[in-house]
Design a protein around this motif. Sequence first.
Motif, short mmCIF file in Angstrom:
data_model
loop_
_atom_site.label_atom_id
_atom_site.label_comp_id
_atom_site.label_asym_id
_atom_site.label_seq_id
_atom_site.Cartn_x
_atom_site.Cartn_y
_atom_site.Cartn_z
N LYS A 69 28.62 18.04 5.73
CA LYS A 69 30.04 18.34 5.53
C LYS A 69 30.25 19.52 4.59
O LYS A 69 31.16 20.34 4.78
N THR A 70 29.40 19.64 3.59
CA THR A 70 29.59 20.67 2.57
C THR A 70 29.00 22.02 2.98
O THR A 70 29.60 23.07 2.74
N TYR A 71 27.83 21.99 3.62
CA TYR A 71 27.10 23.24 3.88
C TYR A 71 26.90 23.54 5.37
O TYR A 71 26.39 24.62 5.69
N GLY A 72 27.28 22.65 6.24
CA GLY A 72 27.14 22.91 7.67
C GLY A 72 25.87 22.36 8.28
O GLY A 72 25.79 22.16 9.49
N SER A 73 24.85 22.11 7.45
CA SER A 73 23.62 21.47 7.92
C SER A 73 22.83 20.98 6.72
O SER A 73 23.04 21.44 5.59
N THR A 74 21.91 20.07 6.97
CA THR A 74 21.06 19.56 5.88
C THR A 74 20.18 20.67 5.33
O THR A 74 20.02 20.81 4.11
N LEU A 75 19.61 21.47 6.20
CA LEU A 75 18.75 22.58 5.77
C LEU A 75 19.52 23.55 4.90
O LEU A 75 19.03 23.95 3.82
N ALA A 76 20.71 23.94 5.33
CA ALA A 76 21.52 24.87 4.54
C ALA A 76 21.83 24.28 3.17
O ALA A 76 21.77 24.98 2.14
N GLY A 77 22.15 22.99 3.14
CA GLY A 77 22.48 22.34 1.87
C GLY A 77 21.30 22.26 0.93
O GLY A 77 21.41 22.54 -0.27
N LEU A 78 20.14 21.89 1.46
CA LEU A 78 18.95 21.79 0.62
C LEU A 78 18.58 23.14 0.01
O LEU A 78 18.28 23.23 -1.18
N ARG A 79 18.64 24.19 0.81
CA ARG A 79 18.29 25.51 0.30
C ARG A 79 19.34 26.01 -0.71
O ARG A 79 19.01 26.61 -1.72
N ALA A 80 20.60 25.71 -0.44
CA ALA A 80 21.67 26.11 -1.36
C ALA A 80 21.52 25.41 -2.72
O ALA A 80 21.88 25.97 -3.75
N LEU A 81 20.97 24.20 -2.70
CA LEU A 81 20.79 23.44 -3.93
C LEU A 81 19.46 23.75 -4.62
O LEU A 81 19.11 23.12 -5.61
N GLY A 82 18.72 24.71 -4.07
CA GLY A 82 17.52 25.17 -4.74
C GLY A 82 16.22 24.61 -4.23
O GLY A 82 15.15 24.91 -4.78
N HIS A 83 16.25 23.81 -3.16
CA HIS A 83 15.02 23.28 -2.59
C HIS A 83 14.36 24.35 -1.72
O HIS A 83 15.00 24.92 -0.83
N ASP A 84 13.10 24.61 -1.97
CA ASP A 84 12.39 25.66 -1.24
C ASP A 84 11.87 25.09 0.08
O ASP A 84 10.68 24.77 0.22
N ILE A 85 12.77 24.97 1.05
CA ILE A 85 12.44 24.38 2.34
C ILE A 85 12.24 25.49 3.37
O ILE A 85 13.13 26.31 3.59
N ASP A 86 11.06 25.52 3.98
CA ASP A 86 10.80 26.49 5.04
C ASP A 86 11.50 26.03 6.32
O ASP A 86 11.34 24.88 6.74
N ALA A 87 12.25 26.93 6.94
CA ALA A 87 13.04 26.56 8.12
C ALA A 87 12.15 26.11 9.27
O ALA A 87 12.48 25.14 9.98
N ASP A 88 11.02 26.77 9.47
CA ASP A 88 10.13 26.37 10.56
C ASP A 88 9.56 24.98 10.33
O ASP A 88 9.45 24.17 11.27
N ASP A 89 9.20 24.68 9.08
CA ASP A 89 8.69 23.35 8.76
C ASP A 89 9.76 22.29 8.99
O ASP A 89 9.48 21.20 9.51
N TYR A 90 10.98 22.61 8.59
CA TYR A 90 12.10 21.68 8.76
C TYR A 90 12.33 21.39 10.24
O TYR A 90 12.43 20.23 10.66
N HIS A 91 12.43 22.45 11.04
CA HIS A 91 12.69 22.27 12.46
C HIS A 91 11.54 21.56 13.16
O HIS A 91 11.75 20.75 14.08
#
Length: 265
Positions: free
Chosen positions: A63-85
Amino acid sequence: MDLCTVSKPLSSFDCLLFDLDDTLYPSMIGIAQAVKRNIEEFLVKICGFAENKASSLRVELFKTYGSTLAGLRALGHDIDADDYHSFVHGRLPYELIKPDLELKKLLRSIKQRKMIFTNSDRDHAMKVLNRLGLEDCFDQIICFETMNPNLSRSTWSNEYPVVLKPSLDAMTIALRVAQINPCRSLFLDDNVHNIAAGKAMGLQTCLVGKTVKSKEADYVLETVNNLEQVIPEIWACQVDGQEETTINHIRTQMETICPTSTVCA
């Protein structure tokens, strides 16, 4: 002068932009539910959040960021998009998606350019199209990688914020990449927020999977297979030389990822 152009109006549309998930196939088949479960498992196993908080956190980030990945990265979590997908989409029950010969016939009867516009990664989009039997029905795929070309080069988590529908940045990128006139393009999506963003960009809009139009939707379809009944003007007489296009390179890419002899699951 061509009799056709005298007796019939030209179509209102030069291009159709289709969302993928829950638009080209019904939402109730179970893919969306599996995605949610995989996201929550990612939050617990990879990010270390408490299991009893995962569901509410997923909803809050969406709801806040449009996706879980977007939210995690915005909050400072170093999540690789390829790993997430890979984690979220790599274990989906794609076998639940069945070939749709009726939809394939419908799409191939449309002479205008047809494009996929999805927040999902390209691998997922190709697997879904392959399962539906629609791998040669679209001219272009606009996807996560299209909207986030610099993400893999980022040196910290929020250097390049994730761009996805329904942000106007995502819509702008899609229109630029597709090189279309929004006023003569039809955007079909199951999400009312995406439809609102499309309308704000000047697109003609169609809400899919619903029975009642949202404020910003020009049309509503209970299922995409009803397209011809609801918007027959798509099939109005075409300008000479405007023929159906099959993009073979999409099929080639798909065969690389999903060989025809195996089941993509």
